[in-house]
Design an enzyme around this catalytic site. Structure first.
Site, PDB file in Angstrom:
ATOM      1  CG  HIS A  73     -18.782 -66.340 -38.597  1.00  0.00           C
ATOM      2  ND1 HIS A  73     -19.443 -67.227 -39.410  1.00  0.00           N
ATOM      3  CD2 HIS A  73     -19.491 -66.271 -37.443  1.00  0.00           C
ATOM      4  CE1 HIS A  73     -20.521 -67.674 -38.770  1.00  0.00           C
ATOM      5  NE2 HIS A  73     -20.559 -67.119 -37.579  1.00  0.00           N
ATOM      6  CG  HIS A  93     -24.378 -68.561 -36.741  1.00  0.00           C
ATOM      7  ND1 HIS A  93     -24.244 -68.553 -35.363  1.00  0.00           N
ATOM      8  CD2 HIS A  93     -25.420 -67.760 -37.030  1.00  0.00           C
ATOM      9  CE1 HIS A  93     -25.166 -67.768 -34.839  1.00  0.00           C
ATOM     10  NE2 HIS A  93     -25.906 -67.280 -35.827  1.00  0.00           N
TER      11      HIS A  93
END
Length: 340
Positions: A158, A195
C-alpha cells in the site's frame, strides 16, 4: 527456498488503528511474524538474516522527501507541545495541493494516506529491516537462486513512492522488482493479497517495463476504495501494463483461481522474464479481515499456478493476520510453489 527475516522487524509494534471512527487494536502486530517464522522453521526452512543498509535500492523507488520524513518525523513530532508518543496524521490534503509543508504535522498528512501507519521511536529500524529482506531475496535471485522468500513485516504494497498507508511504509515488492530490472528487461508483479496493491500500482503506473497484476476484493466496498478497479490499466508508457481483477466479497478458491488464470495469461503475453509475488495470506476465509474465502488448499493451488510461469521469482510477504491457520497457509503456499 531461501528465506530472509530479521528480528529487528519486531520493534515496530503499533497498538491501535482507526476503524469506523473507533480506535481498535492494530492487527499488524509482531506476533504475525512470530507465527510465520515458527511455521517456516517447523516445515524445515532455514531462515537467514538479510544484510542491512541498502539505502540505494530503497531510494531507487521512494521519493527523497518521503524518506527524510520517515527518518526525522518521530523526533520532530515529539518536540511539539502536547504531542502524542506516536506520529498519527490529523489532516489529509485531498489531492495534496501544490505546496509542501515544513511542519511535521503537515508532512504527516502529506505522506500518510490514513491512520493505519503510525510511527513510533523504533518503527524506522523495523521498516528498513523489512525492506532489507526483500532486497536480500531479490539479490539472491539475481545471484542464481530460482526463488527466494522475504518475510517482510511491516508489509509494503500500500506504500506509494511518497506515501505510507494501510500498515505499509516502504514498498518491498516494488523495491524487489526494481532490483530485478537491473538484470531482466521485463518484470511482473502479481499481487494475491486480499487488498489491492495500490501503492505498487501507483509506483509503476506510467512504466511499461514492470507489469502489475492484482487479484483482490472489490474496492467498491473494501479497502483501499479509491484504487483497484478494473478500468485502471496504466498511463503513458505504462498503458496496458496494469491489470486489476477485483472479486466480489466472499469469493472462494474457484473465483480466485479463475481470476488468477487471467492474470497469468497477461504475464505470459507481456513477456515477463522475472516475477515478484506480493504474497498476502489475508484472502483466507478465517482471516480477521474476512473479505474473501480462500482455503489452505486454495493457497497451495494459487502457488502452483504461479509456479507454472517458471520464472526467477521473489516472494514478498504482504498481509495475512493472526488466526490459527496463518502459518499453515504460508507453508501450503511454499509447498505449492515448490519450495518445501
Amino acid at each position: 527456498m531461501q528465506v530472509f527475516f530479521s528480528d529487528v522487524q519486531m520493534r515496530h509494534a503499533p497498538r491501535e488503528f482507526l476503524v469506523r471512527g473507533q480506535w481498535q487494536p492494530c492487527p499488524e502486530k509482531p506476533e504475525r511474524a512470530t507465527a510465520l517464522k515458527a511455521a517456516l522453521l517447523a516445515a524445515g526452512h532455514r531462515v537467514e538474516l538479510p544484510p542491512a543498509g541498502h539505502r540505494a535500492a530503497i531510494a531507487a523507488v521512494h521519493d527523497h522527501r518521503y524518506l527524510a520524513f520517515l527518518e526525522t518525523a518521530h523526533a520532530r513530532w515529539r518536540e511539539l507541545p502536547g504531542a502524542s508518543t506516536t506520529v498519527i496524521p490529523n489532516i489529509h490534503p485531498n489531492g495534496r495541493g501544490v505546496g509542501y509543508p515544513h511542519s511535521v504535522v503537515g508532512q504527516a498528512g502529506y505522506h500518510m494516506a490514513d491512520t493505519a501507519c503510525p510511527l513510533d521511536g523504533d518503527s524506522l529500524d523495523a521498516i528498513l529491516a523489512s525492506a532489507d529482506c526483500a532486497i536480500a531475496a531479490a539479490k539472491s535471485v539475481l545471484a542464481g537462486a530460482r526463488s527466494a522468500y522475504a518475510l517482510c513485516r511491516p508489509p509494503g504494497h500500500h506504500a506509494f513512492a511518497d506515501m505510507a498507508g494501510g500498515f505499509c511504509y516502504l514498498n518491498n515488492s516494488a523495491i524487489a522488482a526494481q532490483i530485478l530490472r537491473g538484470q531482466y528487461g521485463k518484470v511482473a508483479i502479481v499481487d494475491v493479497d486480499l487488498h489491492h496493491g495500490n501503492g505498487t500500482q501507483g509506483i509503476f503506473y506510467d512504466r511499461g517495463d514492470v507489469l502489475t497484476v492484482s487479484v483482490h476484493a472489490d474496492p467498491a466496498n473494501f479497502y483501499p476504495f479509491f484504487w483497484g478497479h478494473a478500468g485502471e490499466t496504466g498511463e503513458g508508457a505504462g498503458k496496458g501494463a496494469n491489470l486489476n481483477l477485483p472479486l466480489p466479497l466472499g469469493s472462494g478458491d474457484d473465483a480466485f483461481l479463475a481470476a488468477l488464470d487471467l492474470g497469468l495469461a497477461k504475464v505470459r503475453s507481456f513477456g515477463a522474464e522475472a516475477l515478484v509475488v506480493a504474497l498476502g495470506l489475508d484472502a483466507f476465509a478465517g482471516d480477521p479481515f474476512a473479505g474473501l474465502a480462500v482455503t489452505e488448499d486454495g493457497f497451495r493451488r494459487i502457488a502452483g499456478k504461479l509456479a507454472t510461469l517458471q520464472l526467477p521469482s521473489v516472494l514478498v510477504q504482504e498481509g495475512g493476520y493472526l488466526c490459527p491457520e496463518l502459518g499453515r497457509n504460508l507453508v501450503a503456499f511454499l509447498e505449492g510453489f515448490g519450495g518445501a
